[in-house]
Design a protein around this motif. Sequence first.
Motif, short mmCIF file in Angstrom:
data_model
loop_
_atom_site.label_atom_id
_atom_site.label_comp_id
_atom_site.label_asym_id
_atom_site.label_seq_id
_atom_site.Cartn_x
_atom_site.Cartn_y
_atom_site.Cartn_z
N ILE A 52 0.93 -1.26 0.07
CA ILE A 52 0.05 0.05 0.10
C ILE A 52 0.72 1.15 -0.03
N PRO A 53 0.52 2.34 -0.87
CA PRO A 53 1.61 3.44 -1.05
C PRO A 53 1.46 4.14 0.51
N TYR A 54 2.68 4.35 0.77
CA TYR A 54 3.15 5.43 1.88
C TYR A 54 2.94 4.57 3.28
N ASN A 55 2.32 3.25 3.31
CA ASN A 55 2.21 2.35 4.42
C ASN A 55 3.02 1.09 4.41
N PRO A 56 3.76 1.02 5.29
CA PRO A 56 4.67 -0.21 5.23
C PRO A 56 3.96 -1.52 5.55
N LEU A 57 2.84 -1.91 4.88
CA LEU A 57 2.18 -3.03 5.09
C LEU A 57 1.98 -4.15 4.13
N ALA A 58 1.72 -5.42 4.38
CA ALA A 58 1.56 -6.21 3.41
C ALA A 58 0.26 -6.98 3.83
N PHE A 59 -0.49 -7.42 2.73
CA PHE A 59 -1.77 -7.99 2.89
C PHE A 59 -1.59 -9.30 3.58
N SER A 212 0.89 11.31 0.94
CA SER A 212 0.96 12.19 -0.15
C SER A 212 1.05 13.70 0.28
N THR A 213 2.07 14.60 0.14
CA THR A 213 2.61 15.95 0.37
C THR A 213 1.47 16.84 0.28
N ILE A 214 0.84 17.36 1.22
CA ILE A 214 0.04 18.49 1.13
C ILE A 214 0.90 19.64 0.77
N SER A 215 0.98 20.21 -0.54
CA SER A 215 2.09 21.48 -0.91
C SER A 215 0.72 22.26 -1.38
N ALA A 216 0.70 23.42 -0.77
CA ALA A 216 -0.57 24.31 -0.97
C ALA A 216 -0.10 25.79 -0.93
N SER A 217 -0.26 26.67 -1.87
CA SER A 217 0.07 27.97 -1.89
C SER A 217 -1.35 28.84 -1.85
N TYR A 228 -2.95 18.48 -4.93
CA TYR A 228 -2.93 19.19 -6.06
C TYR A 228 -2.91 17.84 -7.25
N ASP A 229 -3.41 18.53 -8.32
CA ASP A 229 -3.17 17.66 -9.51
C ASP A 229 -2.34 18.42 -10.66
N ALA A 230 -2.28 17.88 -11.75
CA ALA A 230 -1.41 18.43 -12.92
C ALA A 230 -1.66 19.93 -13.16
N GLU A 231 -2.89 20.26 -13.02
CA GLU A 231 -3.16 21.74 -13.48
C GLU A 231 -3.29 22.48 -12.07
N THR A 232 -3.78 22.17 -11.01
CA THR A 232 -3.58 23.13 -9.89
C THR A 232 -2.16 23.14 -9.30
N GLY A 233 -1.58 22.00 -9.46
CA GLY A 233 -0.19 22.15 -8.91
C GLY A 233 0.79 23.06 -9.55
N VAL A 242 1.24 33.09 1.05
CA VAL A 242 1.36 31.78 2.09
C VAL A 242 1.54 30.69 1.38
N TYR A 243 2.35 29.75 1.98
CA TYR A 243 2.70 28.57 1.50
C TYR A 243 2.57 27.46 2.62
N LEU A 244 1.75 26.51 2.46
CA LEU A 244 1.52 25.36 3.63
C LEU A 244 2.24 24.06 3.24
N VAL A 245 3.15 23.42 3.81
CA VAL A 245 3.52 22.15 3.34
C VAL A 245 3.04 21.00 4.70
N ASP A 246 2.64 20.06 4.39
CA ASP A 246 2.32 19.24 5.56
C ASP A 246 2.71 17.93 4.84
N SER A 247 3.65 17.27 5.43
CA SER A 247 4.41 16.22 4.75
C SER A 247 5.09 15.24 6.00
N GLY A 248 5.35 14.12 5.50
CA GLY A 248 6.10 13.08 6.33
C GLY A 248 6.91 11.86 5.77
N GLY A 249 7.64 11.50 6.72
CA GLY A 249 8.34 10.25 6.02
C GLY A 249 8.16 8.99 6.84
N GLN A 250 8.47 7.94 5.86
CA GLN A 250 8.70 6.60 6.82
C GLN A 250 10.11 6.05 6.51
#
Length: 458
Positions: A52-59, A212-217, A228-233, A242-250
């Motif tokens: 599963i993307p972003y989650n270190p899990l196995a079915f 998925s990183t929230i990158s928002a201006s 964001y998508d290909a257009e709004t991004g 103002v710029y807000l970045v909400d992100s994290g790492g595994q």
Amino acid sequence: MVIALNETQHGRPIGVKVREIRETLIKKKADAIIFSALDDIMWLMNIRGFDIPYNPLAFSIAFVTNSELHLFIDPTKIDKQVADHLNLGLVTVHSYDSANQFLQAWHEKNKSLQGYKVFVPNSTNYSLASIFGKENLLVAMSPIQMMKAVKNSVEMAGMRASHIRDSAALIEFLHWLEVEVEAGHDVDEISAAEKVRHFRAQQPGFVDLSFSTISASGEHAALPHYKYDAETGKAKIVKGGVYLVDSGGQYHDGTTDVTRTVVIGQGDDQFSFHNTLVLRGHIENAMAKFPKGIQGVRLDTLSRQALWEQGLDFGHGTGHGVGHFLSVHEGPCGISYRVSAGDEGLQAGMVLTIEPGYYLPGKYGIRIENCYELVEDAEHSAFLRFKELTLVPIQLTLIKKNLLEKKHVAWLNEYHATVLRVVGKYLLKTGKEAVYLWLEKQCVQLDEQSYDLWLTCV
């Protein structure tokens, strides 16, 4: 593939965890327990997967009886190292698609036993639960939920170490962002998010983002869960905006989640007013001391009071639990105006976020988020307090001095002193001198007496 954690990463062998679960079965007078929540299974087996993307899990599915331990998983994902690890834990491995047939046969063999019961966590899907018949079910929260929420000493050491590296990566990103925007170079939401990942990926032990990183201006930041998508991004990050970045790492030793809201240059008065209210709420929550075992709902008001006094609020919870190299949102405990299902209260060793915000539709949004560990208060052993894990500076030029009390300034000074001491040392050790010099300016100590905003020093 599936990977196995070693003893320097998990801190608690499979056998020890299973023994505690079997003690729960005895207390509940149950003959077995089934686990289908993937983070429960990964934690129990000391393994991690990548299904599963972003989650270190196995079915997978796990089944524990008073004498047996079964894991149902795709065998092609298990190499010899993982197989040896599971064998050492006395785990019998089956193919994932054989689970229903195996459990049905086990049920037929044991259903005539007097008082026969199977513990089925309330997260279990209907297909599995229905195998055992309604009259034989004991339904309650999974015992693993609290077991993994309270990190052991090895897990917590990993969380601390991973947060130092992760904070260094985000600081490097914020430095890069300021340099690029000040120079007039084009930076949009997409390229900024890619750069956040780039700096994290350079850190030892990095596996993936934790979401998925929230990158928002600008006005996009007013959407708390903006994607964001290909257009709004393509929206640019500009001076004075103002710029807000909400992100994290595994990472192999921990999971992170952090939000910063910044303005390259000077923010306007209205934004600084709202930003300071959010900051004050964050600090009030982070300074709290509270009895062990209380539910997080009792702390939620602390982060909102400054906003409420102005007739303002935000529509999401104040904080959530964070897993150890697991799900970035981990139950059962959190800090919210809603009572979490199965919330058994806050305990030392948990990791929680504090993330108040404010969102002005069509203009901007603000969120200030750190991860904290819960520790015993030194003065009152029956009480807990928050100890920072996230060590990223909070932009000082966006604060209105008349909205802070001396205690808030003292907290901010102490926090920034810790950021500079701990992450600054790491930056110098890794050859990031220019980033360190930038960090020094962000961590300048404020005058607690006059609350002067030191603007000429920043």
